[in-house]
Design a protein around this motif. Structure first.
Motif, PDB file in Angstrom:
ATOM      1  N   VAL A 424       0.839  -1.208   0.000  1.00 32.18           N
ATOM      2  CA  VAL A 424       0.000   0.000   0.000  1.00 32.18           C
ATOM      3  C   VAL A 424       0.870   1.253   0.000  1.00 32.18           C
ATOM      4  O   VAL A 424       0.638   2.191  -0.774  1.00 32.18           O
ATOM      5  CB  VAL A 424      -0.946  -0.015   1.214  1.00 32.18           C
ATOM      6  CG1 VAL A 424      -1.692   1.314   1.329  1.00 32.18           C
ATOM      7  CG2 VAL A 424      -1.934  -1.167   1.106  1.00 32.18           C
ATOM      8  N   ALA A 425       1.884   1.266   0.869  1.00 28.79           N
ATOM      9  CA  ALA A 425       2.777   2.431   0.910  1.00 28.79           C
ATOM     10  C   ALA A 425       3.523   2.593  -0.412  1.00 28.79           C
ATOM     11  O   ALA A 425       3.738   3.724  -0.881  1.00 28.79           O
ATOM     12  CB  ALA A 425       3.771   2.290   2.059  1.00 28.79           C
ATOM     13  N   GLY A 426       3.912   1.480  -1.038  1.00 28.21           N
ATOM     14  CA  GLY A 426       4.613   1.558  -2.312  1.00 28.21           C
ATOM     15  C   GLY A 426       3.759   2.147  -3.420  1.00 28.21           C
ATOM     16  O   GLY A 426       4.247   2.935  -4.239  1.00 28.21           O
ATOM     17  N   LEU A 427       2.482   1.792  -3.461  1.00 37.52           N
ATOM     18  CA  LEU A 427       1.591   2.343  -4.482  1.00 37.52           C
ATOM     19  C   LEU A 427       1.331   3.831  -4.245  1.00 37.52           C
ATOM     20  O   LEU A 427       1.311   4.629  -5.193  1.00 37.52           O
ATOM     21  CB  LEU A 427       0.275   1.567  -4.499  1.00 37.52           C
ATOM     22  CG  LEU A 427       0.366   0.129  -5.028  1.00 37.52           C
ATOM     23  CD1 LEU A 427      -0.956  -0.599  -4.837  1.00 37.52           C
ATOM     24  CD2 LEU A 427       0.768   0.118  -6.507  1.00 37.52           C
ATOM     25  N   ILE A 428       1.128   4.215  -2.986  1.00 37.34           N
ATOM     26  CA  ILE A 428       0.942   5.637  -2.683  1.00 37.34           C
ATOM     27  C   ILE A 428       2.192   6.423  -3.068  1.00 37.34           C
ATOM     28  O   ILE A 428       2.122   7.509  -3.658  1.00 37.34           O
ATOM     29  CB  ILE A 428       0.620   5.826  -1.187  1.00 37.34           C
ATOM     30  CG1 ILE A 428      -0.723   5.189  -0.852  1.00 37.34           C
ATOM     31  CG2 ILE A 428       0.615   7.311  -0.814  1.00 37.34           C
ATOM     32  CD1 ILE A 428      -1.048   5.167   0.629  1.00 37.34           C
ATOM     33  N   THR A 429       3.350   5.858  -2.755  1.00 32.92           N
ATOM     34  CA  THR A 429       4.608   6.528  -3.078  1.00 32.92           C
ATOM     35  C   THR A 429       4.825   6.598  -4.583  1.00 32.92           C
ATOM     36  O   THR A 429       5.386   7.577  -5.089  1.00 32.92           O
ATOM     37  CB  THR A 429       5.778   5.800  -2.408  1.00 32.92           C
ATOM     38  OG1 THR A 429       5.522   5.686  -1.009  1.00 32.92           O
ATOM     39  CG2 THR A 429       7.080   6.552  -2.610  1.00 32.92           C
ATOM     40  N   ALA A 430       4.395   5.585  -5.315  1.00 30.53           N
ATOM     41  CA  ALA A 430       4.509   5.633  -6.778  1.00 30.53           C
ATOM     42  C   ALA A 430       3.707   6.802  -7.345  1.00 30.53           C
ATOM     43  O   ALA A 430       4.165   7.500  -8.270  1.00 30.53           O
ATOM     44  CB  ALA A 430       4.026   4.315  -7.373  1.00 30.53           C
ATOM     45  N   LEU A 431       2.533   7.029  -6.794  1.00 28.10           N
ATOM     46  CA  LEU A 431       1.711   8.178  -7.203  1.00 28.10           C
ATOM     47  C   LEU A 431       2.429   9.486  -6.913  1.00 28.10           C
ATOM     48  O   LEU A 431       2.539  10.373  -7.779  1.00 28.10           O
ATOM     49  CB  LEU A 431       0.375   8.124  -6.468  1.00 28.10           C
ATOM     50  CG  LEU A 431      -0.559   9.329  -6.647  1.00 28.10           C
ATOM     51  CD1 LEU A 431      -1.156   9.337  -8.044  1.00 28.10           C
ATOM     52  CD2 LEU A 431      -1.664   9.311  -5.595  1.00 28.10           C
TER      53      LEU A 431
END
Length: 664
Positions: A424-431
């Motif tokens: 979840v943190a990785g996807l938010i950070t990708a954004l």
């Protein structure tokens, strides 16, 4: 020549180059540049030969006892597996590029000789960390990098910012190194050796009594060295040093050392589910927090610094899922495009002629003036944003794929909660990463700030290095997942469909939203009168102020004081922008919790030393002086006085004797 001999020469050559550069810097300045470049280049060639001979197969091990200790021996040991061979190639490549680039960037610097020698020593120390098979020898390289960072970050010691940044970098990393050293000693005591292979064997046998405590102590040092929450605050301030130093620290040395250390000893951390959970939370907070901070920074190097912190968070996140292949893969890809980003930023700063004009809000017309930096930085930013087919897409996707694998319960190397946290943190950070990468590109190359003075064409070597680094930034990912699985413990690096779609989708969304926000703020800036500031909502005051600056730019007089009003970061972050720009005030928190109490304690100690301890010391010396003065007054030199005193004393003694006898 054996592989072991070649491996020994890899860290030795830059060390000898550093020593020779320091000795000959003043007496033979013509040798400084060759001594900076050639030993490091030779070390890179030898690292290529070592990698070719190792070939991703069985690890190369060699050991000789350094000194008898009576308990746990300290040994000169090599342990070169596929990970070590590839990371050494990254270190050598970036170091050579930085040394060549620096010959142009710092060609007029009077302290270039010491700078180049320290960069060589820095490189040698990282090579030692990469190849070492003994943790105590690894610690030597670990600490040498710390002292080199202190001197290199403070290279411009005339400025208070550089002095403060170098001291902060040293102290914050030392704050993590103290528990790190304790953890190493505890680990060696329980395993009976500092040898990495012996320690991993002890972990496999379950011989460690306190794996959680040891892992957490080691993580403190990793957090400091690799700038992970909460010990990451030194890295943005370290941008006060020369830009090539930033490229070296961020891409291939120093911050990479912590991630690499955990990758080497990953079974130790996997032995403690608590440690893996802490690693996952640390990675998640680091990723999201640093990405938000990057979106609010104005200085181009601070944006890249927070970007490094976030990308290192991806690597520690991969380690938290038990996948060191994904972590090291992203370490390699990130090293290439982050070195390119910093060196391209250096070209921009060099074009402006000063570090003070690195603020993106004051950039204008750079696309035409620095075309090499424009095109290569575009490639690097696309890699950073993980847009296919650039290298960052493949490496970041491997991290997200590893997190999904753990989250869905396909492995027992890490808790499922750790997988979900990282995913979840990785996807938010990708954004957010795509958002701040797009913002940087728009403000730097399509900005409407005041055009800086043109300081002429950049040296050829600087632009040439950019194109060299652009090749792996574009092609490394696509080649690596096909050609290098054997080097990563046989780990399959092929992207998976679910995380590829999700990661690319959120990245594209972040870029598109940021572009739309930039268009919106540009349109507002073109038509907003100065008096409209009072009419806007309070939360948009900073945005409207920037818009009014654009309309009334002539009133500012000095062009350098007129920033670009079209900053999408303010619009996207809203009221969070002020806090994100200040790094969420962690420095203020540390000042309250640690700095002020330490200073108060120091003042108390100084008071006690001066007013209490010194009082006793002064009294101890004052009493003999008073007695001496009294005796000196009695020494008048008059014989009659002495006889009178003798007679008086005799009378007193006689009276005392009579009284005593009468009483008896």
């Amino acid at each position: 020549m054996t592989t072991t001999t070649l491996a020994v020469l890899v860290p030795l050559l830059p060390f000898l180059g550093a020593a020779a550069g320091l000795l000959l810097g003043r007496s033979a300045p013509g040798f400084v540049r060759p001594l900076a470049v050639l030993p490091t280049l030779a070390a890179l060639v030898l690292a290529v030969l070592v990698a070719a001979r190792q070939g991703g197969g069985r690890a190369v091990d060699a050991v000789t006892e350094l000194t008898p200790t009576g308990s746990v021996p300290v040994e000169l040991a090599l342990h070169i597996d596929g990970f070590a061979a590839l990371v050494a190639l990254l270190v050598g490549t970036v170091a050579v590029c930085v040394q060549i680039y620096s010959t142009g960037y710092l060609r007029d610097d009077p302290r270039y000789a010491s700078y180049a020698a320290l960069v060589s020593l820095f490189t040698s120390a990282m090579f030692l960390v990469v190849y070492s098979g003994d943790l105590m020898v690894l610690l030597v390289g670990w600490e040498v990098m710390g002292i080199c960072s202190y001197f290199l970050v403070g290279h411009y010691w005339e400025t208070p910012e550089a002095r403060a940044a170098s001291l902060k970098a040293f102290l914050v990393t030392k704050l993590g190194d103290v528990p790190f050293l304790i953890g190493l000693l505890a680990l060696a005591t329980e395993a009976g050796s500092f040898r990495i292979t012996e320690i991993l064997g002890a972990v496999a046998r379950g011989s460690l009594d306190h794996p959680t405590l040891i892992a957490l102590l080691l993580l403190a040092g990793v957090a400091g060295k690799s700038a992970q929450f909460p010990l990451h605050t030194w890295l943005p301030d370290a941008m006060a040093g020369p830009t090539p130093v930033s490229a070296l620290i961020h891409a291939a040395t120093m911050v990479a050392a912590g991630v690499y250390f955990v990758a080497r000893l990953l079974p130790l951390f996997e032995a403690s589910r608590a440690a893996m959970a802490v690693l996952a939370v640390m990675a998640a907070v680091t990723m999201v927090g640093s990405a938000l901070a990057a979106l609010a920074q104005d200085d181009i190097k601070r944006v890249l610094a927070y970007s490094t912190i976030g990308q290192l968070g991806y690597m520690t996140g991969a380690l938290a899922t038990g996948d060191r292949g994904a972590a090291v893969f992203h370490l390699l890809a990130h090293g290439a495009f982050k070195a390119l980003l910093f060196l391209a930023a250096g070209v921009i700063i060099h074009a402006a002629g000063t570090n003070s004009l690195a603020a993106m809000s004051r950039m204008r017309g750079l696309r035409e003036r620095v075309p090499d930096a424009y095109w290569t930085m575009t490639v690097a930013l696309l890699a950073l944003a993980a847009i296919p087919p650039f290298s960052g897409f493949f490496s970041k996707e491997s991290v997200l794929g590893a997190a999904e694998h753990v989250a869905t319960g396909h492995t027992e190397h890490a808790p499922g909660a750790a997988g979900w946290t990282v995913l979840v943190a990785g996807l938010i950070t990708a954004l957010l990463t795509a958002a701040y990468a797009t913002r940087l590109w728009l403000l730097a190359f399509r900005g409407r700030g005041a055009e800086a003075p043109d300081h002429g064409k950049q040296p050829l070597v600087m632009n040439a290095v950019l194109w060299v680094l652009a090749i792996p930034s574009l092609a490394l990912g696509g080649l690596a997942f096909r050609l290098l699985p054997d080097w990563f413990d046989g780990h399959d690096l092929t992207p998976t469909l679910t995380t590829s779609v999700l990661g690319t989708g959120v990245a594209l969304a972040g870029g598109i939203v940021t572009y739309a926000a930039w268009q919106h703020t540009s349109a507002l800036a073109a038509r907003t009168p100065l008096g409209a500031v009072a009419a806007h909502p309070e939360g948009d005051a900073a945005l409207v102020e920037a818009e009014a600056i654009a309309v009334h730019r002539p009133a500012y007089g000095d062009l350098a004081s007129a920033p670009d009003p079209a900053d999408p970061g303010r619009l996207l972050l809203g009221p969070v922008h002020r806090h994100a720009a200040a790094g969420f005030h962690l420095d203020a928190v540390y000042t309250t919790l640690f700095v002020r109490p330490v200073r108060a304690g120091a003042r108390l100690v100084r008071f006690l030393d001066r007013e209490v301890v010194d009082t006793y010391v002064r009294a101890a010396g004052g009493l003999p002086r008073l007695l001496g003065a009294a005796v000196r007054r009695a020494q008048t030199g008059n014989v009659q006085t002495y006889v009178s005193a003798l007679l008086a004393g005799t009378v007193v003694l006689a009276v005392a004797a009579v009284l005593v006898a009468t009483g008896a």
